[in-house]
Design a protein around this motif. Structure first.
Motif, PDB file in Angstrom:
ATOM      1  N   SER A   1     -65.957  34.989   0.193  1.00  0.00           N
ATOM      2  CA  SER A   1     -67.884  34.987   0.447  1.00  0.00           C
ATOM      3  C   SER A   1     -68.087  35.398   1.759  1.00  0.00           C
ATOM      4  CB  SER A   1     -68.198  33.814   0.037  1.00  0.00           C
ATOM      5  OG  SER A   1     -68.254  33.755  -1.528  1.00  0.00           O
ATOM      6  N   GLU A   2     -67.580  34.359   3.030  1.00  0.00           N
ATOM      7  CA  GLU A   2     -68.010  34.591   4.501  1.00  0.00           C
ATOM      8  C   GLU A   2     -67.650  35.841   4.503  1.00  0.00           C
ATOM      9  OE1 GLU A   2     -65.376  31.210   6.017  1.00  0.00           O
ATOM     10  OE2 GLU A   2     -67.614  30.316   5.296  1.00  0.00           O
ATOM     11  N   GLN A   3     -65.868  36.452   4.677  1.00  0.00           N
ATOM     12  CA  GLN A   3     -66.447  37.826   4.800  1.00  0.00           C
ATOM     13  C   GLN A   3     -67.284  38.787   4.411  1.00  0.00           C
ATOM     14  OE1 GLN A   3     -63.041  39.676   3.137  1.00  0.00           O
ATOM     15  NE2 GLN A   3     -62.587  41.344   4.565  1.00  0.00           N
ATOM     16  N   MET A   4     -67.905  38.797   2.886  1.00  0.00           N
ATOM     17  CA  MET A   4     -69.173  39.542   2.384  1.00  0.00           C
ATOM     18  C   MET A   4     -69.765  39.032   2.976  1.00  0.00           C
ATOM     19  SD  MET A   4     -68.449  39.883  -1.928  1.00  0.00           S
ATOM     20  CE  MET A   4     -68.985  38.004  -1.998  1.00  0.00           C
ATOM     21  N   LEU A   5     -70.548  38.082   3.628  1.00  0.00           N
ATOM     22  CA  LEU A   5     -71.532  37.659   3.979  1.00  0.00           C
ATOM     23  C   LEU A   5     -71.874  38.584   5.897  1.00  0.00           C
ATOM     24  CD1 LEU A   5     -74.573  36.559   4.921  1.00  0.00           C
ATOM     25  CD2 LEU A   5     -73.705  33.972   5.485  1.00  0.00           C
ATOM     26  N   GLY A   6     -70.444  39.118   6.775  1.00  0.00           N
ATOM     27  CA  GLY A   6     -70.680  38.851   7.653  1.00  0.00           C
ATOM     28  C   GLY A   6     -70.353  40.385   8.066  1.00  0.00           C
ATOM     29  N   ASN A   7     -69.894  41.400   6.837  1.00  0.00           N
ATOM     30  CA  ASN A   7     -70.131  42.060   6.611  1.00  0.00           C
ATOM     31  C   ASN A   7     -71.284  42.849   6.433  1.00  0.00           C
ATOM     32  OD1 ASN A   7     -67.308  44.584   7.327  1.00  0.00           O
ATOM     33  ND2 ASN A   7     -66.908  42.339   5.693  1.00  0.00           N
ATOM     34  N   HIS A   8     -72.187  41.987   5.118  1.00  0.00           N
ATOM     35  CA  HIS A   8     -73.709  41.933   4.693  1.00  0.00           C
ATOM     36  C   HIS A   8     -74.594  41.970   6.301  1.00  0.00           C
ATOM     37  CE1 HIS A   8     -77.141  42.834   2.608  1.00  0.00           C
ATOM     38  NE2 HIS A   8     -77.635  41.349   3.429  1.00  0.00           N
ATOM     39  N   VAL A   9     -74.669  41.257   7.289  1.00  0.00           N
ATOM     40  CA  VAL A   9     -75.601  41.207   8.324  1.00  0.00           C
ATOM     41  C   VAL A   9     -74.355  41.792   9.597  1.00  0.00           C
ATOM     42  CG1 VAL A   9     -76.591  39.389   7.129  1.00  0.00           C
ATOM     43  CG2 VAL A   9     -74.302  39.003   9.090  1.00  0.00           C
ATOM     44  N   GLY A  10     -73.329  42.748   9.359  1.00  0.00           N
ATOM     45  CA  GLY A  10     -73.081  43.425  10.879  1.00  0.00           C
ATOM     46  C   GLY A  10     -73.472  44.496  10.649  1.00  0.00           C
ATOM     47  N   ILE A  11     -73.496  45.810  11.238  1.00  0.00           N
ATOM     48  CA  ILE A  11     -74.365  46.551  11.437  1.00  0.00           C
ATOM     49  C   ILE A  11     -73.462  48.053  10.584  1.00  0.00           C
ATOM     50  CG2 ILE A  11     -74.407  48.701  12.734  1.00  0.00           C
ATOM     51  CD1 ILE A  11     -74.580  46.960  15.235  1.00  0.00           C
ATOM     52  N   VAL A  12     -71.830  47.459  10.908  1.00  0.00           N
ATOM     53  CA  VAL A  12     -70.467  48.543   9.413  1.00  0.00           C
ATOM     54  C   VAL A  12     -70.605  47.533   8.199  1.00  0.00           C
ATOM     55  CG1 VAL A  12     -69.345  49.745   9.691  1.00  0.00           C
ATOM     56  CG2 VAL A  12     -69.878  49.707  11.505  1.00  0.00           C
ATOM     57  N   PRO A  13     -71.227  48.538   6.983  1.00  0.00           N
ATOM     58  CA  PRO A  13     -70.474  47.751   5.918  1.00  0.00           C
ATOM     59  C   PRO A  13     -69.666  47.591   5.227  1.00  0.00           C
ATOM     60  CG  PRO A  13     -72.232  49.828   5.513  1.00  0.00           C
ATOM     61  CD  PRO A  13     -71.817  49.675   6.675  1.00  0.00           C
ATOM     62  N   MET A  14     -69.312  46.687   5.135  1.00  0.00           N
ATOM     63  CA  MET A  14     -67.256  46.438   4.307  1.00  0.00           C
ATOM     64  C   MET A  14     -67.821  47.876   3.271  1.00  0.00           C
ATOM     65  SD  MET A  14     -66.405  43.506   2.167  1.00  0.00           S
ATOM     66  CE  MET A  14     -67.615  42.876   0.937  1.00  0.00           C
ATOM     67  N   THR A  15     -66.690  48.417   3.421  1.00  0.00           N
ATOM     68  CA  THR A  15     -66.044  49.766   2.671  1.00  0.00           C
ATOM     69  C   THR A  15     -65.435  49.156   2.042  1.00  0.00           C
ATOM     70  OG1 THR A  15     -65.641  50.893   4.388  1.00  0.00           O
ATOM     71  CG2 THR A  15     -64.592  51.954   2.229  1.00  0.00           C
ATOM     72  N   ASN A  16     -66.210  49.877   0.146  1.00  0.00           N
ATOM     73  CA  ASN A  16     -65.815  49.519  -0.985  1.00  0.00           C
ATOM     74  C   ASN A  16     -66.163  50.983  -2.114  1.00  0.00           C
ATOM     75  OD1 ASN A  16     -68.939  49.709  -1.499  1.00  0.00           O
ATOM     76  ND2 ASN A  16     -68.683  47.372  -1.953  1.00  0.00           N
ATOM     77  N   VAL A  17     -66.233  50.683  -3.462  1.00  0.00           N
ATOM     78  CA  VAL A  17     -66.232  52.240  -4.175  1.00  0.00           C
ATOM     79  C   VAL A  17     -67.517  52.681  -4.842  1.00  0.00           C
ATOM     80  CG1 VAL A  17     -65.435  53.033  -6.159  1.00  0.00           C
ATOM     81  CG2 VAL A  17     -64.067  50.994  -5.486  1.00  0.00           C
ATOM     82  N   SER A  18     -68.300  51.358  -4.140  1.00  0.00           N
ATOM     83  CA  SER A  18     -69.649  51.962  -4.283  1.00  0.00           C
ATOM     84  C   SER A  18     -70.266  52.923  -3.224  1.00  0.00           C
ATOM     85  CB  SER A  18     -70.702  50.593  -4.226  1.00  0.00           C
ATOM     86  OG  SER A  18     -70.841  50.062  -3.723  1.00  0.00           O
ATOM     87  N   ASP A  19     -69.523  52.411  -1.732  1.00  0.00           N
ATOM     88  CA  ASP A  19     -70.139  53.125  -0.625  1.00  0.00           C
ATOM     89  C   ASP A  19     -68.970  54.131  -0.552  1.00  0.00           C
ATOM     90  OD1 ASP A  19     -70.643  50.960   0.700  1.00  0.00           O
ATOM     91  OD2 ASP A  19     -69.392  49.915   1.542  1.00  0.00           O
TER      92      ASP A  19
END
Length: 201
Positions: A173-191
């Motif tokens: 959850s913390e990782q997802m939040l960090g990626n959400h407010v960062g400049i580069v989004p977390m890579t996932n299938v929808s991306d």
């Protein structure tokens, strides 16, 4: 900012640390109100990057009016771009070839060999079926959008975000939040699916 598609709510997120060790951070956090999906795949485009601003934690930090004005201007431009992209996705019809391209990203079958375990093949087939069935039956996707790229994209993101076998751990959850407010989004299938759809626009 008032969107024309009404497919997103344009939020501006504000984050502050308890101990002052990190700066005040502002980030655009668009949500799709129909099912509270976070619209992430269109973040970080080179020509219209999602605004993320961080201010140093000083006693006069909130008096930097020029920075705040700049942030609001960037946010309005970003949401205008995002709204336009969604409108274009709504106008793209999902042909059998395009559906095949998307499903190959979601759960590839072209790379299956004689050594691929049967349970892997079954899992991929199940995931493909979940996306297409959800596209037909989801109550959050309007009928007029079910054969569009935007409808297909949201069918996938709903499954990614709401059909987890288990709840995310605290660390995840913390990782997802960090990626959400960062400049580069977390890579996932929808991306990755959006990168395919972007070629059709």
């Amino acid at each position: 900012f008032d969107t024309t598609t009404h497919e997103i709510d344009p939020y501006l997120c504000f984050i502050n640390s308890f101990d002052g060790t990190s700066g005040l951070k502002f980030a655009c956090t668009p949500y799709r109100p129909a099912c509270t999906n976070q619209v992430r795949a269109i973040f970080g485009r080179k020509h219209s990057a999602r605004p993320v601003v961080s201010l140093r934690h000083t006693s006069h930090v909130l008096k930097r009016a020029e920075t705040v004005r700049e942030l609001l201007g960037l946010s309005a431009a970003y949401y205008k771009y995002l709204d336009e992209q969604i409108e274009r996705l709504c106008e793209v019809t999902m042909t059998p070839q395009r559906i095949s391209e998307v499903l190959e990203v979601v759960a590839p079958l072209n790379n299956i060999t004689s050594n691929t375990p049967s349970h892997v093949i079954e899992r991929r087939q199940e995931k493909r079926a979940m996306v297409t069935i959800n596209l037909l039956n989801s109550s959050t996707i309007e009928n007029r959008l079910r054969d569009t790229a935007w409808g297909m994209y949201n069918s996938l993101t709903e499954i990614e975000q709401w059909s987890r076998d288990t709840l995310p751990t605290k660390s995840q959850s913390e990782q997802m939040l960090g990626n959400h407010v960062g400049i580069v989004p977390m890579t996932n299938v929808s991306d990755r699916v959006y990168r395919v759809m972007e070629r059709w626009l």
